[in-house]
Design a protein around this motif. Structure first.
Motif, mmCIF file in Angstrom:
data_model
loop_
_atom_site.group_PDB
_atom_site.id
_atom_site.type_symbol
_atom_site.label_atom_id
_atom_site.label_comp_id
_atom_site.label_asym_id
_atom_site.label_seq_id
_atom_site.Cartn_x
_atom_site.Cartn_y
_atom_site.Cartn_z
ATOM 1 N N ILE A 244 -51.670 2.210 -30.995
ATOM 2 C CA ILE A 244 -51.130 3.553 -31.265
ATOM 3 C C ILE A 244 -50.508 3.615 -32.659
ATOM 4 C CG2 ILE A 244 -49.463 5.333 -30.570
ATOM 5 C CD1 ILE A 244 -49.763 4.308 -27.683
ATOM 6 N N CYS A 245 -49.529 2.716 -32.928
ATOM 7 C CA CYS A 245 -48.775 2.839 -34.182
ATOM 8 C C CYS A 245 -49.189 1.799 -35.234
ATOM 9 C CB CYS A 245 -47.271 2.731 -33.912
ATOM 10 S SG CYS A 245 -46.749 1.062 -33.455
ATOM 11 N N CYS A 262 -44.994 -2.867 -27.216
ATOM 12 C CA CYS A 262 -44.707 -2.377 -28.560
ATOM 13 C C CYS A 262 -43.297 -1.790 -28.560
ATOM 14 C CB CYS A 262 -45.725 -1.311 -28.965
ATOM 15 S SG CYS A 262 -45.290 -0.564 -30.550
ATOM 16 N N CYS A 265 -43.382 1.998 -29.626
ATOM 17 C CA CYS A 265 -43.978 3.036 -28.773
ATOM 18 C C CYS A 265 -43.421 3.047 -27.346
ATOM 19 C CB CYS A 265 -45.491 2.849 -28.700
ATOM 20 S SG CYS A 265 -46.299 3.023 -30.299
HETATM 21 ZN ZN LIG Z 1 -46.859 0.984 -31.063
#
Ligand SMILES: [Zn+2]
Length: 270
Positions: A244-245, A262, A265
Motif C-alpha cells: 500500500i505505502c 506495516c 498502514c
Molecule cells: Zn503500509
C-alpha cells in the motif's frame, strides 16, 4: 503449517483418489501419531471403505462404513497416494493399504500430526472437534464479538485461538490484520461490533480466495504431489515492502509467532 485453505485443498485432492476405496489393512510405523490404542485403531479402520472426507477447522475427518477418524496435519503432515512397490520414505509413519493395490501414506517429518477414532455420526460433538469455534464463513458475529470482548490478548493472537474462531493460522492472521488496516497488537476487547463484522467478512474472503487458489505453499505439504502448483499472493506475511505505502513491513513475534505488519498502514483501535 498447513492452514484451513491448505487442509481444504488436501481434502478435495484426496477425495479424487481415495473415495470408495477400501482400507484393507493399516501399518502403524510410528505409534505416537495414533491417539488410540493401536490395535483398536487398526481393527476399527481395516476392511472399511472411505465413503467421504470432511473438514472442520484444520481437522480432516475420514468417514468410513462404521466409524470415522480425525487427522490433524499439525506442522508438516502430508498424505501421499502411491503404488505399494514404491520404497517407503523414512518419514512415512502410517500406511493405509487400499484395495486398488495403492497405499495412502501419512508422512510427517516433525511427527506432530495426530489421528484419532471418532464416531461416524456424532464427531462434531466429540473431542477434539467439539472444542472448536465456528469458522469465519459461518461464525455468528454476536457470538464472536462476545468472545473477543472478554479477551485482552492482541487481536492477532486471539484469532489464532481455535476455540474463538476455527481455521485461522499464523499466515492468514497476518493477512487478515493487514487487510483490515489493523495493528495486530490491538487488544481483542477493543474491537467494536462493526470491526468484528468486518473481521468475519475479511477472514472469509481471504480464506475463500486462498481455497480457490489451492492454499499457500510456503511450507511443504501435499496430497498427491500438488506441491508447488499453487501460490497465493501474500501481502504481509513474509513480505518486506508494504504493497500500500511502499514502506517497510515490520517483523516481530507476538506470543512466539512471526508477525508481519506495516506500522504506517495498520492502526491500533482504541
Ligand atoms: Zn503500509
Amino acid at each position: 503449517m498447513p492452514e484451513l485453505p491448505e487442509v481444504e485443498t488436501v481434502r478435495r485432492t484426496l477425495k479424487n483418489f481415495v473415495l470408495k476405496k477400501k482400507i484393507v489393512s493399516v501399518d502403524v510405523l510410528y505409534p505416537k501419531i495414533i491417539e488410540d490404542d493401536i490395535d483398536k485403531f487398526i481393527e476399527n479402520v481395516s476392511n472399511q471403505v472411505i465413503n467421504d472426507i470432511d473438514r472442520i477447522g484444520k481437522f480432516l475427518i475420514f468417514k468410513l462404513d462404521n466409524t470415522a477418524f480425525v487427522s490433524h496435519l499439525r506442522m508438516e503432515g502430508k498424505y501421499h497416494y502411491v503404488d505399494q512397490d514404491i520404497p517407503l520414505n523414512k518419514h512415512d509413519h502410517i500406511i493405509f493399504n487400499l484395495d486398488d493395490g495403492k497405499q495412502l501414506r501419512y508422512n510427517d517429518t516433525r511427527k506432530f500430526g495426530r489421528m484419532k477414532l471418532v464416531s461416524l455420526n456424532n464427531y462434531s460433538n466429540e473431542l477434539p472437534l467439539s472444542k472448536l469455534g465456528a469458522e469465519p464463513f459461518n461464525v455468528d458475529v454476536k457470538e464472536l464479538y462476545a468472545k473477543l470482548h472478554k479477551c485482552k490478548l492482541p487481536i492477532k493472537h486471539a484469532i489464532l485461538d481455535q476455540s474463538i474462531i476455527a481455521g485461522i493460522g499464523n499466515i492468514y492472521a497476518n493477512e487478515i490484520c493487514f487487510a483490515m488496516h489493523l495493528d495486530p497488537y490491538t487488544p481483542a476487547c477493543k474491537l467494536t461490533k462493526k470491526s468484528v463484522a468486518e473481521l468475519k467478512e475479511v477472514s472469509s474472503k481471504i480464506l475463500e480466495e486462498a481455497i480457490e487458489q489451492g492454499g499457500t505453499t510456503i511450507h511443504s505439504f501435499s496430497a498427491n504431489g500438488i506441491d508447488g502448483l499453487f501460490q497465493v499472493k501474500l501481502k504481509a506475511h513474509m513480505q518486506k515492502i508494504c504493497p500500500i505505502c511502499g514502506g517497510e513491513i515490520t517483523k516481530e513475534a507476538i506470543k512466539g509467532r512471526g508477525t508481519y505488519y506495516c506500522k504506517q498502514c495498520q492502526k491500533r483501535r482504541k
